[in-house]
Scaffold this motif. Structure first.
Motif, PDB file in Angstrom:
ATOM      1  N   VAL A  86       0.991  -1.098  -0.002  1.00 20.64           N
ATOM      2  CA  VAL A  86      -0.110   0.055   0.073  1.00 20.64           C
ATOM      3  C   VAL A  86       0.782   1.186   0.235  1.00 20.64           C
ATOM      4  CG1 VAL A  86      -1.796   1.253   1.350  1.00 20.64           C
ATOM      5  CG2 VAL A  86      -1.814  -1.264   1.280  1.00 20.64           C
ATOM      6  N   ALA A  87       0.676   2.236  -0.922  1.00 20.28           N
ATOM      7  CA  ALA A  87       1.663   3.346  -1.195  1.00 20.28           C
ATOM      8  C   ALA A  87       0.512   4.504  -0.622  1.00 20.28           C
ATOM      9  CB  ALA A  87       2.119   3.414  -2.662  1.00 20.28           C
ATOM     10  N   VAL A  88       1.578   5.551  -0.370  1.00 20.15           N
ATOM     11  CA  VAL A  88       0.846   6.797   0.210  1.00 20.15           C
ATOM     12  C   VAL A  88       1.678   7.917  -0.339  1.00 20.15           C
ATOM     13  CG1 VAL A  88      -0.227   6.030   2.126  1.00 20.15           C
ATOM     14  CG2 VAL A  88       2.040   6.921   2.302  1.00 20.15           C
ATOM     15  N   GLY A  89       0.973   9.143  -0.697  1.00 22.49           N
ATOM     16  CA  GLY A  89       1.711  10.229  -1.330  1.00 22.49           C
ATOM     17  C   GLY A  89       0.894  11.308  -1.316  1.00 22.49           C
ATOM     18  N   HIS A  90       0.542  11.973  -2.482  1.00 25.07           N
ATOM     19  CA  HIS A  90      -0.364  12.987  -2.720  1.00 25.07           C
ATOM     20  C   HIS A  90      -0.674  13.124  -4.372  1.00 25.07           C
ATOM     21  CE1 HIS A  90       3.222  16.096  -2.729  1.00 25.07           C
ATOM     22  NE2 HIS A  90       2.398  16.081  -3.968  1.00 25.07           N
ATOM     23  N   THR A  91      -1.930  13.549  -4.610  1.00 26.04           N
ATOM     24  CA  THR A  91      -2.216  14.079  -5.779  1.00 26.04           C
ATOM     25  C   THR A  91      -2.105  15.624  -5.925  1.00 26.04           C
ATOM     26  OG1 THR A  91      -4.553  13.710  -5.325  1.00 26.04           O
ATOM     27  CG2 THR A  91      -3.319  11.984  -6.695  1.00 26.04           C
ATOM     28  N   ALA A  92      -1.961  16.313  -6.982  1.00 23.80           N
ATOM     29  CA  ALA A  92      -1.785  17.666  -7.001  1.00 23.80           C
ATOM     30  C   ALA A  92      -2.429  18.170  -8.304  1.00 23.80           C
ATOM     31  CB  ALA A  92      -0.419  18.126  -6.671  1.00 23.80           C
ATOM     32  N   TRP A  93      -2.779  19.538  -8.148  1.00 22.11           N
ATOM     33  CA  TRP A  93      -3.186  20.278  -9.295  1.00 22.11           C
ATOM     34  C   TRP A  93      -2.168  20.813 -10.173  1.00 22.11           C
ATOM     35  CZ3 TRP A  93      -5.734  23.185  -4.754  1.00 22.11           C
ATOM     36  CH2 TRP A  93      -7.095  22.321  -4.516  1.00 22.11           C
ATOM     37  N   ASP A  94      -0.857  20.969  -9.847  1.00 26.61           N
ATOM     38  CA  ASP A  94       0.294  21.264 -10.493  1.00 26.61           C
ATOM     39  C   ASP A  94       1.297  20.701 -10.101  1.00 26.61           C
ATOM     40  OD1 ASP A  94       2.733  23.558 -10.187  1.00 26.61           O
ATOM     41  OD2 ASP A  94       1.328  24.035 -11.870  1.00 26.61           O
ATOM     42  N   TYR A  95       2.383  20.068 -11.169  1.00 27.47           N
ATOM     43  CA  TYR A  95       3.535  19.570 -10.858  1.00 27.47           C
ATOM     44  C   TYR A  95       4.427  20.031  -9.869  1.00 27.47           C
ATOM     45  CZ  TYR A  95       7.581  16.620 -12.218  1.00 27.47           C
ATOM     46  OH  TYR A  95       8.528  15.756 -12.064  1.00 27.47           O
ATOM     47  N   TRP A 151      -2.823   4.401  -2.416  1.00 27.94           N
ATOM     48  CA  TRP A 151      -3.209   3.604  -3.459  1.00 27.94           C
ATOM     49  C   TRP A 151      -2.880   1.930  -2.900  1.00 27.94           C
ATOM     50  CZ3 TRP A 151      -0.082   7.996  -4.048  1.00 27.94           C
ATOM     51  CH2 TRP A 151      -0.479   8.747  -4.989  1.00 27.94           C
ATOM     52  N   ALA A 152      -3.973   1.256  -3.192  1.00 31.80           N
ATOM     53  CA  ALA A 152      -3.626  -0.105  -2.988  1.00 31.80           C
ATOM     54  C   ALA A 152      -4.253  -0.910  -4.294  1.00 31.80           C
ATOM     55  CB  ALA A 152      -4.974  -0.467  -1.738  1.00 31.80           C
ATOM     56  N   GLY A 153      -3.499  -1.795  -4.659  1.00 36.26           N
ATOM     57  CA  GLY A 153      -3.880  -2.639  -5.725  1.00 36.26           C
ATOM     58  C   GLY A 153      -3.721  -1.314  -7.103  1.00 36.26           C
ATOM     59  N   GLY A 154      -2.956  -0.297  -6.839  1.00 38.20           N
ATOM     60  CA  GLY A 154      -2.853   0.576  -7.991  1.00 38.20           C
ATOM     61  C   GLY A 154      -4.301   1.593  -8.176  1.00 38.20           C
ATOM     62  N   VAL A 155      -4.986   1.455  -7.073  1.00 38.27           N
ATOM     63  CA  VAL A 155      -6.253   2.314  -7.197  1.00 38.27           C
ATOM     64  C   VAL A 155      -6.042   3.307  -5.935  1.00 38.27           C
ATOM     65  CG1 VAL A 155      -8.725   2.335  -6.874  1.00 38.27           C
ATOM     66  CG2 VAL A 155      -7.758   0.200  -8.077  1.00 38.27           C
ATOM     67  N   GLY A 156      -6.133   4.599  -6.264  1.00 41.69           N
ATOM     68  CA  GLY A 156      -5.962   5.557  -5.637  1.00 41.69           C
ATOM     69  C   GLY A 156      -7.291   5.732  -4.711  1.00 41.69           C
ATOM     70  N   GLU A 157      -7.034   6.376  -3.434  1.00 37.92           N
ATOM     71  CA  GLU A 157      -8.038   6.961  -2.739  1.00 37.92           C
ATOM     72  C   GLU A 157      -7.741   8.297  -1.979  1.00 37.92           C
ATOM     73  OE1 GLU A 157     -10.725   5.401   1.309  1.00 37.92           O
ATOM     74  OE2 GLU A 157      -9.283   4.041   0.309  1.00 37.92           O
ATOM     75  N   GLU A 158      -8.259   9.414  -1.953  1.00 34.92           N
ATOM     76  CA  GLU A 158      -8.017  10.426  -1.352  1.00 34.92           C
ATOM     77  C   GLU A 158      -8.134  10.275   0.045  1.00 34.92           C
ATOM     78  OE1 GLU A 158     -10.252  14.037  -2.555  1.00 34.92           O
ATOM     79  OE2 GLU A 158      -9.452  13.777  -4.587  1.00 34.92           O
ATOM     80  N   MET A 159      -7.279  10.618   0.946  1.00 36.55           N
ATOM     81  CA  MET A 159      -7.004  10.512   2.768  1.00 36.55           C
ATOM     82  C   MET A 159      -7.782  11.384   3.317  1.00 36.55           C
ATOM     83  SD  MET A 159      -3.414   8.889   2.547  1.00 36.55           S
ATOM     84  CE  MET A 159      -3.272   8.693   4.098  1.00 36.55           C
ATOM     85  N   SER A 201      -0.167  16.136   2.472  1.00 35.91           N
ATOM     86  CA  SER A 201       0.657  15.209   1.838  1.00 35.91           C
ATOM     87  C   SER A 201       0.945  14.061   2.721  1.00 35.91           C
ATOM     88  CB  SER A 201       1.899  15.933   1.351  1.00 35.91           C
ATOM     89  OG  SER A 201       2.774  15.153   0.484  1.00 35.91           O
ATOM     90  N   ALA A 202       0.841  12.751   2.505  1.00 33.14           N
ATOM     91  CA  ALA A 202       1.401  11.662   3.394  1.00 33.14           C
ATOM     92  C   ALA A 202       2.843  11.314   2.985  1.00 33.14           C
ATOM     93  CB  ALA A 202       0.532  10.458   3.084  1.00 33.14           C
ATOM     94  N   ARG A 203       3.714  11.310   3.730  1.00 34.54           N
ATOM     95  CA  ARG A 203       4.878  10.997   3.841  1.00 34.54           C
ATOM     96  C   ARG A 203       5.238   9.526   4.238  1.00 34.54           C
ATOM     97  NH1 ARG A 203       7.345  15.595   1.931  1.00 34.54           N
ATOM     98  NH2 ARG A 203       5.589  16.855   1.077  1.00 34.54           N
ATOM     99  N   ASP A 204       4.505   8.843   4.865  1.00 31.92           N
ATOM    100  CA  ASP A 204       5.141   7.392   5.500  1.00 31.92           C
ATOM    101  C   ASP A 204       3.616   6.613   5.657  1.00 31.92           C
ATOM    102  OD1 ASP A 204       6.683   5.455   5.764  1.00 31.92           O
ATOM    103  OD2 ASP A 204       7.656   6.092   7.683  1.00 31.92           O
ATOM    104  N   ILE A 205       3.774   5.198   5.747  1.00 30.66           N
ATOM    105  CA  ILE A 205       2.765   4.516   6.078  1.00 30.66           C
ATOM    106  C   ILE A 205       3.420   3.161   7.029  1.00 30.66           C
ATOM    107  CG2 ILE A 205       2.692   3.500   3.793  1.00 30.66           C
ATOM    108  CD1 ILE A 205      -0.432   2.840   4.515  1.00 30.66           C
ATOM    109  N   ASN A 206       2.961   2.787   7.984  1.00 29.86           N
ATOM    110  CA  ASN A 206       3.159   1.407   8.405  1.00 29.86           C
ATOM    111  C   ASN A 206       2.403   0.301   8.091  1.00 29.86           C
ATOM    112  OD1 ASN A 206       1.003   1.562  10.243  1.00 29.86           O
ATOM    113  ND2 ASN A 206       2.230   2.474  12.029  1.00 29.86           N
ATOM    114  N   ASP A 207       2.467  -0.779   8.571  1.00 37.84           N
ATOM    115  CA  ASP A 207       1.835  -2.153   8.483  1.00 37.84           C
ATOM    116  C   ASP A 207       0.498  -2.021   8.889  1.00 37.84           C
ATOM    117  OD1 ASP A 207       4.046  -2.713   6.746  1.00 37.84           O
ATOM    118  OD2 ASP A 207       4.847  -4.339   7.905  1.00 37.84           O
TER     119      ASP A 207
END
Length: 374
Positions: free
Chosen positions: A84-93, A104-112, A118-124
């Motif tokens: 499971v990956a975390v990060g962010h989506t943005a309006w501008d690069y 993102w879980a299984g390649g599918v994104g979900e807003e947190m 902006s999420a920088r880390d995730i644990n198990d």
């Protein structure tokens, strides 16, 4: 990271040390113009490829596009052992301030969240840490709990804060980062490293141990034993630190002679990785251990590959290292445009705590084989 899932159990390690010995590495290139940010213990890598985040697993790269049409870009900063990956989506690069933390879980994104984060880390366990923009320009450390609840973490000392950032967390939910303390000390642009947990809140790492004239400025990573690495400043010298409870060490280059040392991450074996050098001579990716000190990772790969490793950004408990660099001979950070996965060609010794546990188990087994205690 869950410790028992990560560390390879091998009886040969009982005769080793708690720190990794000098190893050599095979090198896998993840991609050109690809920025790798993190890896998990099975070697899954996340980062950014062009405008989109990516997850790289089993030699296949999957892009992680925004989940909403009004976003243009995405980036993944961390991945746990469930991929499971975390990060962010943005309006501008380039504008992370106009972003929304994304999982993102299984390649599918979900807003947190539904505000600038902006999420920088995730644990198990599914807990995440990062940053939230709590005002026009104020940034504040932030966490998302596995049950869906969220929380601002505050700031050291002052209510009139400017910023605090959460960079990493461990399986116990301890979070590390940095916080502005200008209003307390009158020292502009000199933040303090912090640790936070649900029970005690945010604590200044400079209050945990006497470092003399050295200021611990940023907690960059924390492992599952609560060991922290990060950045420190002594006068105008920038280096790193290693903090295990009240045991403090500077992460210095020693005989390698690098003038600036910046740790990025550490694993449960206590091995620190990062970047060291300066703007004139260039930078090299390094690994560092309490026993053995600093090693330039460029000396541990095949020179015939023609690779310059500039920064080691992460290390897992299998000893794999994620590094940035290039193939044109340059050692300057601005030129790092390739991502490499380094895999050790020798086994990685276990942490001292696991060595003691295994030794105890073997002793108990030996007693039972002799009929003692049955």
């Amino acid at each position: 990271m869950a410790f028992l899932r990560l560390v390879p159990v091998a009886l040969f390690a009982l005769t080793g040390t708690a720190q990794a010995a000098t190893l050599s590495y095979s090198v896998t290139e993840i991609g050109d113009r690809v920025l790798g940010n993190a890896l998990n213990d099975s070697g899954t890598v996340v980062g950014r490829d062009g405008a989109y985040g990516f997850i790289y697993k089993d030699s296949a790269m999957t892009l992680l596009p925004p989940d909403d049409d009004h976003y243009c870009c995405s980036i993944a900063f961390a991945v746990n052992n469930d991929d499971v990956a975390v990060g962010h989506t943005a309006w501008d690069y380039y504008d992370s301030g106009n972003s929304n933390a994304t999982k993102w879980a299984g390649g599918v994104g979900e807003e947190m969240s539904n505000f600038r984060t902006s999420a920088r880390d995730i644990n198990d366990s599914g807990m995440s840490a990062g940053i939230a923009w709590s005002g026009f320009s104020n940034e504040e450390a932030f966490v998302w709990f596995a049950d869906g609840s969220q929380r601002y973490l505050g700031h050291l000392y002052s209510a009139d804060y400017r910023y605090s950032y959460a960079y990493a967390l461990n399986e116990s939910g301890q979070v590390v980062g940095q916080s502005d303390v200008e209003w307390q000390y009158g020292l502009p642009d000199l933040p303090h490293a912090f640790i936070w947990d649900l029970g005690t809140g945010m604590l200044d790492l400079n209050d945990r141990v006497d470092t003399g004239a050295t200021v611990l400025t940023s907690g960059n990573d924390i492992n599952d034993f609560g060991v922290i690495t990060g950045s420190e400043v002594t006068g105008d010298v920038l280096s790193g630190f290693y903090l295990d409870g009240s045991e403090y060490r500077s992460v210095e280059s020693g005989a390698l002679g690098f003038s600036v040392v910046t740790p990025s991450a550490l694993n449960n074996n206590g091995i620190v990785v990062g970047s060291a050098g300066d703007d004139e001579a260039g930078f090299s990716a390094f690994s560092w251990a309490m026993e053995g000190g600093m090693v330039d990772l460029n000396t541990l790969i095949d020179p015939a590959l023609g690779i310059s490793l500039i920064e080691a950004v992460d290390i897992n408990d299998a000893g794999q290292i994620l590094a940035l660099g290039n193939t044109d001979g340059s050692f300057f950070g601005a030129d790092a445009n390739r991502t490499f996965l380094l895999t050790p060609l020798a086994p990685v010794p276990l942490p001292a705590s696991m060595l003691m546990l295994l030794a105890g188990c073997m002793a108990l087994c030996a007693l039972r084989l002799r009929g003692v205690g049955t």
